[in-house]
Design a protein around this motif. Structure first.
Motif, PDB file in Angstrom:
ATOM      1  N   SER A  18       0.809  -1.212   0.000  1.00 20.82           N
ATOM      2  CA  SER A  18       0.000   0.000   0.000  1.00 20.82           C
ATOM      3  C   SER A  18       0.844   1.264   0.000  1.00 20.82           C
ATOM      4  O   SER A  18       0.394   2.323  -0.428  1.00 20.82           O
ATOM      5  CB  SER A  18      -0.944   0.006   1.208  1.00 20.82           C
ATOM      6  OG  SER A  18      -0.213  -0.071   2.403  1.00 20.82           O
ATOM      7  N   GLU A  75      -7.381  -1.386  -4.625  1.00 24.17           N
ATOM      8  CA  GLU A  75      -8.122  -1.659  -3.391  1.00 24.17           C
ATOM      9  C   GLU A  75      -9.381  -0.800  -3.435  1.00 24.17           C
ATOM     10  O   GLU A  75      -9.299   0.424  -3.544  1.00 24.17           O
ATOM     11  CB  GLU A  75      -7.288  -1.317  -2.166  1.00 24.17           C
ATOM     12  CG  GLU A  75      -8.025  -1.526  -0.850  1.00 24.17           C
ATOM     13  CD  GLU A  75      -7.163  -1.234   0.377  1.00 24.17           C
ATOM     14  OE1 GLU A  75      -7.746  -1.119   1.474  1.00 24.17           O
ATOM     15  OE2 GLU A  75      -5.925  -1.124   0.232  1.00 24.17           O
ATOM     16  N   THR A  77     -13.190   0.166  -1.724  1.00 26.62           N
ATOM     17  CA  THR A  77     -14.113   0.077  -0.594  1.00 26.62           C
ATOM     18  C   THR A  77     -15.432   0.733  -0.996  1.00 26.62           C
ATOM     19  O   THR A  77     -15.452   1.741  -1.706  1.00 26.62           O
ATOM     20  CB  THR A  77     -13.574   0.779   0.671  1.00 26.62           C
ATOM     21  OG1 THR A  77     -13.294   2.152   0.387  1.00 26.62           O
ATOM     22  CG2 THR A  77     -12.314   0.092   1.177  1.00 26.62           C
ATOM     23  N   ARG A 159     -14.743  -4.427   1.190  1.00 25.05           N
ATOM     24  CA  ARG A 159     -13.372  -4.084   0.811  1.00 25.05           C
ATOM     25  C   ARG A 159     -12.893  -5.167  -0.140  1.00 25.05           C
ATOM     26  O   ARG A 159     -13.011  -6.363   0.159  1.00 25.05           O
ATOM     27  CB  ARG A 159     -12.463  -4.013   2.036  1.00 25.05           C
ATOM     28  CG  ARG A 159     -10.986  -3.724   1.702  1.00 25.05           C
ATOM     29  CD  ARG A 159     -10.147  -3.602   2.963  1.00 25.05           C
ATOM     30  NE  ARG A 159      -8.742  -3.528   2.661  1.00 25.05           N
ATOM     31  CZ  ARG A 159      -7.797  -4.301   3.204  1.00 25.05           C
ATOM     32  NH1 ARG A 159      -8.129  -5.210   4.117  1.00 25.05           N
ATOM     33  NH2 ARG A 159      -6.529  -4.167   2.867  1.00 25.05           N
ATOM     34  N   VAL A 161      -9.626  -6.245  -2.693  1.00 23.83           N
ATOM     35  CA  VAL A 161      -8.258  -6.016  -3.153  1.00 23.83           C
ATOM     36  C   VAL A 161      -7.979  -6.974  -4.305  1.00 23.83           C
ATOM     37  O   VAL A 161      -8.046  -8.200  -4.139  1.00 23.83           O
ATOM     38  CB  VAL A 161      -7.224  -6.230  -2.032  1.00 23.83           C
ATOM     39  CG1 VAL A 161      -5.799  -6.082  -2.588  1.00 23.83           C
ATOM     40  CG2 VAL A 161      -7.439  -5.224  -0.901  1.00 23.83           C
ATOM     41  N   ASN A 163      -5.015  -7.809  -6.858  1.00 20.62           N
ATOM     42  CA  ASN A 163      -3.591  -7.580  -7.083  1.00 20.62           C
ATOM     43  C   ASN A 163      -3.032  -8.774  -7.844  1.00 20.62           C
ATOM     44  O   ASN A 163      -2.834  -9.842  -7.275  1.00 20.62           O
ATOM     45  CB  ASN A 163      -2.863  -7.404  -5.745  1.00 20.62           C
ATOM     46  CG  ASN A 163      -1.439  -6.918  -5.938  1.00 20.62           C
ATOM     47  OD1 ASN A 163      -1.057  -6.460  -7.012  1.00 20.62           O
ATOM     48  ND2 ASN A 163      -0.636  -7.022  -4.897  1.00 20.62           N
TER      49      ASN A 163
END
Length: 220
Positions: A18, A75, A77, A159, A161, A163
């Protein structure tokens, strides 16, 4: 000096991902649908009380309100409220549209979807991953699982993420899914964020779902 430099370099390598991410930004201004385009379906989307309100339209196929910008690693939210437990919904990520048919402006929305479903629903697969128009469930044995993180009748914070091939999801801070899918990364490495209003059976509804506080942080 060399030892100090080497230690500093190791320290940078140990920092969480992050740190190397861009700043978090809002992709919904709370007032208008600027930056979003509906692709598929006729379910109406409006802004109400600082949130996006999507309502079912009888006879409509699945509807999607999609971000104009595309994202790869990020990321995300977002707060979600299901106003009716009968409605199934979802958040598209890294999604795209197929070639349009006939006089349609956009083809079928397809890509990974993070499920939105009431805990009291028959399936209760909130937070699990589904390949919308691209293979069905990505979560293994999703139909046999039940997520208890979703709170019916309340705002729920998702949330997500994404990646590389790894996609992780949380609902209200509770980890739900941690999936690595190299095939889906190959077919859908990048795309829009989409807010789904699912189709409904004739004679049912109208049902609605709301989203607010939609924020994203792009990852390197």
């Amino acid at each position: 000096m060399k030892k100090t430099l080497a230690l500093a370099t190791l320290g940078l390598l140990a920092l969480p991902l992050s740190v190397f991410a861009a700043d978090e930004v809002s992709i919904f201004d709370g007032k208008t649908l600027k930056g979003w385009t509906q692709k598929n379906g006729t379910a109406p989307y409006v802004v109400k009380d600082g949130a996006i309100l999507g309502t079912t339209s009888e006879g409509s196929p699945n509807s999607f309100l999609c971000s104009d910008k595309e994202y790869g690693n990020f990321e995300l939210t977002v707060d979600v409220l299901l106003n009716d437990n009968e409605l199934n919904s979802g958040i598209q990520i890294r999604s795209t549209t197929a070639a349009p048919e006939g006089d349609a402006k956009y083809g079928r929305v397809n890509g990974p979807q993070v499920e939105i479903e009431a805990a009291g629903a028959e399936g209760a697969q909130a937070g699990y991953l589904y390949g919308e128009a691209c293979g069905g469930w990505m979560t293994k044995d999703a139909e046999a699982k039940r997520s208890k993180a979703f709170k019916d009748g309340e705002w729920n914070t998702y949330r997500i993420v994404a990646n590389g091939a790894r996609i992780q999801t949380w609902i209200n801070g509770e980890a739900v899914e941690d999936l690595t899918d190299t095939e889906k990364l190959a077919s859908h490495p990048k795309g829009f964020i989409g807010l789904q209003v699912h189709s409904v059976k004739g004679g049912t509804g109208p049902y609605s779902v709301m989203w607010k506080n939609i924020k994203i942080k792009e990852l390197d």
